[in-house]
Design an enzyme around this catalytic site. Structure first.
Site, short mmCIF file in Angstrom:
data_model
loop_
_atom_site.label_atom_id
_atom_site.label_comp_id
_atom_site.label_asym_id
_atom_site.label_seq_id
_atom_site.Cartn_x
_atom_site.Cartn_y
_atom_site.Cartn_z
N HIS A 229 70.08 68.13 124.72
CA HIS A 229 69.35 68.75 125.83
C HIS A 229 69.70 68.02 127.13
O HIS A 229 69.80 66.79 127.15
CB HIS A 229 67.85 68.67 125.56
CG HIS A 229 67.04 69.59 126.39
ND1 HIS A 229 66.82 69.40 127.73
CD2 HIS A 229 66.37 70.73 126.07
CE1 HIS A 229 66.07 70.38 128.21
NE2 HIS A 229 65.78 71.20 127.22
N PRO A 230 69.86 68.76 128.23
CA PRO A 230 70.23 68.11 129.50
C PRO A 230 69.19 67.14 130.04
O PRO A 230 69.53 66.21 130.77
CB PRO A 230 70.41 69.29 130.46
CG PRO A 230 70.66 70.47 129.59
CD PRO A 230 69.87 70.22 128.35
#
Length: 381
Positions: A229-230
């Site tokens: 996930h960023p």
């Protein structure tokens, strides 16, 4: 027995081809709109692409079910006049030509409004209808590149990665359908149509979600995170005894549930992992620790255990597994259409479920020009 659709009574003249426009009009047709697909004498190019079922393109069928096909050569004045007559009592016209092409054919906005003031004029293009990009040729791959969307996918190792599905075409078509039904609703108050426009690039830019939100604050390009996930950690794919598992602990509470299920909750007391910010900075080390535990058991074992504890987790399925699986059957997301000449054509189903006016198969994907006589014999001169 077929029920009346949510858009029954709405007549759509469809000048689109390939994907973005046909997907827009497919959504309208699935909801009961009468979509009249205007095709040149040789037909939509997609009729000759992809895999075939007894000579009929499954690709074309996927995007053109529930439509009627009328052949008109819009380079001929006679057929242009026929189109004008069709537009007189239509509700919507949709095209996905490059901006200005429809006007050069003699159907600029002012002309369309003079033919039918209530006509909703919708279009899908690549880069908008104004500015230096507007006249560039556009396809999904270019839109993914120019919009910045491609730069967000992949990892440092892979570099930019396109999505496999033509996402800009599909989202622009979806937005155009949304714009059309919004304009139809607005017409109840104004009794006039209006112009609806979407573009491939604008559609992708709108999907950048928290990535663009973060950029507006930091003015820094997002780091490529691959399947991680960023902005959250831990979150992503983890190795198991027989493959991998997708896990999505979307907040601190779920992070605790995830790590507790793995008997690793003590990591949250570690100075390297106490906060999400710290976990992001030390993600590689944290993922290594998690993998050492998850790889001790099978994917199914971890899915069952994590889901029982309330942590979202699932297996990465291939297309065959997904489309033949229980979830797809339960949600009726694979349907079979009677194609031309009773050909059975499998296609994806209806993602929007309405209880009283549901999307449904009103008619099979059409043969080229199948409805030309039916439609043109009814037009009023």
């Amino acid at each position: 027995m077929l029920k009346e659709g949510a858009l029954s009574g709405i007549k759509v003249i469809d000048l689109t081809r390939v994907i973005s426009g046909p997907f827009c009009t497919l959504l309208l047709a699935d909801m009961g709109a009468e979509v009249i697909k205007i095709e040149p004498p040789k037909g939509d190019n997609v009729r000759n692409q992809g895999k075939f079922i007894d000579g009929y393109s499954a690709y074309f069928a996927q995007f053109n079910r529930n439509k009627k096909s009328v052949v008109l050569d819009l380079y001929k004045n006679e057929d242009k006049e026929k189109l004008k007559l069709l537009l007189k009592d239509s509700d919507v016209i949709v095209d996905n030509f490059r901006p200005g092409i429809l006007a050069k054919m003699g159907f600029d906005s002012q002309t369309l409004s003079s033919i039918n003031p209530r006509l909703v004029q919708a279009s899908v293009n690549g880069f908008g209808s104004t500015g230096k990009y507007s006249q560039r040729p556009a396809f999904d791959f270019i839109a993914q590149a120019i919009s910045g969307f491609m730069s967000l996918n992949g990892s440092k190792k892979t570099g930019p990665v396109r999505t496999a599905a033509p996402i800009s075409d599909l989202i622009a078509g979806l937005y155009c359908a949304f714009g059309i039904v919004s304009a139809i609703n607005a017409r109840h108050n104004t009794n006039k149509g209006q112009i609806v426009e979407t573009s491939l690039t604008s559609s992708l830019i709108s999907l950048m979600a928290y990535l663009s939100a973060e950029y507006f604050v930091t003015e820094e390009n997002p780091k490529k995170s691959g399947n991680n996930h960023p902005i959250l950690s831990p979150y992503g794919l983890f190795e198991t005894k027989d493959g991998n598992i997708a896990v999505a602990p979307a907040n601190d509470k779920l992070c605790h549930v995830f790590l507790k299920t793995l008997n690793l909750e003590h990591l949250l007391e570690d100075d390297l992992f106490k906060t999400n910010s710290l976990r992001m900075n030390n993600r590689e080390k944290l993922n290594d620790i998690i993998n050492q535990t998850t790889e001790l058991n099978t994917t199914d074992y971890w899915i069952k255990k994590l889901n029982q504890n309330g942590c979202p987790a699932g297996k990465v399925l291939n297309m065959d597994e997904a489309l033949s699986g229980e979830l797809v059957k339960d949600t009726e997301m694979v349907i079979v259409s009677d194609g031309p000449d009773d050909r059975k054509i499998k296609m994806t189903g209806f993602p929007v479920k309405l209880s009283k006016t549901p999307a449904q198969l009103f008619r099979s994907p059409p043969k080229l020009g199948e409805h030309t006589h039916e439609i043109l014999s009814k037009i009023k001169k």
